[in-house]
Scaffold this motif. Structure first.
Motif, short mmCIF file in Angstrom:
data_model
loop_
_atom_site.label_atom_id
_atom_site.label_comp_id
_atom_site.label_asym_id
_atom_site.label_seq_id
_atom_site.Cartn_x
_atom_site.Cartn_y
_atom_site.Cartn_z
N SER A 47 -56.84 -16.29 -93.10
CA SER A 47 -57.00 -16.08 -94.64
C SER A 47 -56.88 -17.46 -95.52
O SER A 47 -56.64 -18.34 -95.01
N GLU A 48 -57.88 -17.55 -96.09
CA GLU A 48 -57.32 -18.56 -97.47
C GLU A 48 -56.49 -18.47 -98.30
O GLU A 48 -55.70 -17.31 -98.82
N SER A 49 -55.94 -19.87 -99.11
CA SER A 49 -54.73 -19.73 -99.66
C SER A 49 -55.24 -19.10 -101.07
O SER A 49 -56.22 -19.02 -101.56
N TRP A 52 -55.45 -21.46 -104.18
CA TRP A 52 -56.77 -22.06 -103.99
C TRP A 52 -57.78 -21.27 -104.51
O TRP A 52 -58.86 -21.86 -105.42
N TYR A 53 -57.81 -20.06 -104.25
CA TYR A 53 -58.48 -18.46 -104.74
C TYR A 53 -58.23 -18.78 -106.16
O TYR A 53 -59.10 -18.98 -107.57
N ASN A 243 -55.65 -30.20 -101.22
CA ASN A 243 -56.12 -30.63 -99.59
C ASN A 243 -56.84 -31.98 -99.82
O ASN A 243 -56.81 -32.69 -99.24
#
Length: 309
Positions: A47-49, A52-53, A243
């Motif tokens: 899943s995405e961090s 980050w969201y 990133n």
């Protein structure tokens, strides 16, 4: 950091696979199978961090991920929970917060340009590039230099991989005790010292074994550095550009890996000499970085700048 045990285990396994598939085409096919397994077995469960969201204003997605994490741990998010960036929840001075957010507006979708624009992160980026470059050069260089040792190739690769395993464990233990900076300097200089001894040792008779041991200890030290740099580099930059910064330092590491075989083909004492200089110089560069142990992991430039004032 524990995942690196599997990295060195994979290298040790390559010795066996290479012994079975001695034609490079067959070895290439056999070594590609794990990548296919990764695509179908691992990626679907990633899943995405949440950070980050969050830094991109996608609070709903961040909350959903946090709720999923809580659920998998047998817990739940209390009702009415609102996710916010660290600096948004801790800044009391509204005018100061507004000023920081205005400065950080572009950085919400941060790029490498934002990293270079700020003097603090620019210095960190340049030093991290050097460390990752020399670390990769020495790590892969020593691994490839087994062809110049004139010992059993498969055994030497396996021994190098086995030597990495305690390096990862020792680094993980000492990391929380002594911090990132001293350990980076120490492991790089440790590797550089034994590479220097290797360059001064003749490759004849019993000295072949001594030289091989120097190589094993050299890769032992640099494996600890290589492991540590993944964590240290990530902690040097805020989430919005992490990133981009890691992508840049990883590219530097790849350039070091590309240069490694070119150094190895020099033959004789020169590869060990180059690796020794690289380790010692890299350790000296690490003095320019701040210690990140027990320090906050900032999400934006606003928090990083506020903490440095």
């Amino acid at each position: 950091m524990s995942t690196f045990y599997f990295f060195s285990s994979g290298i040790a396994l390559v010795s066996l696979v290479a012994y079975i598939f001695q034609m490079w085409r067959h070895l290439y096919i056999a070594a590609s199978i794990p990548s296919l397994l990764y695509v179908f077995i691992v990626i679907p469960f990633l899943s995405e961090s949440p950070r980050w969201y969050l830094v991109r204003g996608r609070i709903t997605e961040a909350t959903q991920i946090m709720a999923l994490i809580a659920s998998s741990n047998g817990r739940h998010l209390p009702s009415g929970v609102f996710l916010a960036l660290d600096e948004e929840s801790s800044t009391n001075d509204e005018e100061e917060e507004e000023e920081f957010l205005m400065e950080d507006k572009v950085a919400q979708i941060g790029s490498i340009v934002d990293v270079i624009r700020f003097p603090m992160t620019r210095t960190r980026l340049l030093v991290a590039i050097v460390l990752n470059f020399v670390g990769s050069l020495v790590y892969y260089g020593i691994s490839l230099n087994v062809v110049n040792l004139k010992t059993n190739l498969y055994m030497n690769v396996a021994l190098n991989a086995i030597a990495e395993m305690p390096a990862f464990g020792i680094t993980a233990v000492l990391l929380e005790r002594y911090g990132r900076k001293p350990l980076t300097i120490g492991t790089m200089w440790f590797s550089g010292f034994f590479c220097l001894l290797g360059s001064l040792t003749k490759n004849v008779g019993i000295w072949k074994i001594v030289r091989m041991v120097c190589g094993i200890l050299g890769v032992f030290g640099m494996a600890g550095t290589y492991n540590l740099l993944f964590i240290y580099t990530a902690e040097l930059f805020p989430t919005v550009v992490r990133n981009a910064a890691l992508g840049c330092t990883n590219q530097a590491a790849e350039m070091g890996a590309i240069l490694a075989p070119i150094v190895v083909v020099l033959g004789g004492w020169l590869p060990f000499a180059v690796f020794a200089v690289s380790g010692i110089v890299g350790g000296a560069f690490a003095f320019l970085l701040p210690e990140t142990h027990n320090q906050p992991l900032y999400d934006t430039f606003a928090g990083l700048v506020a903490a440095s004032v």
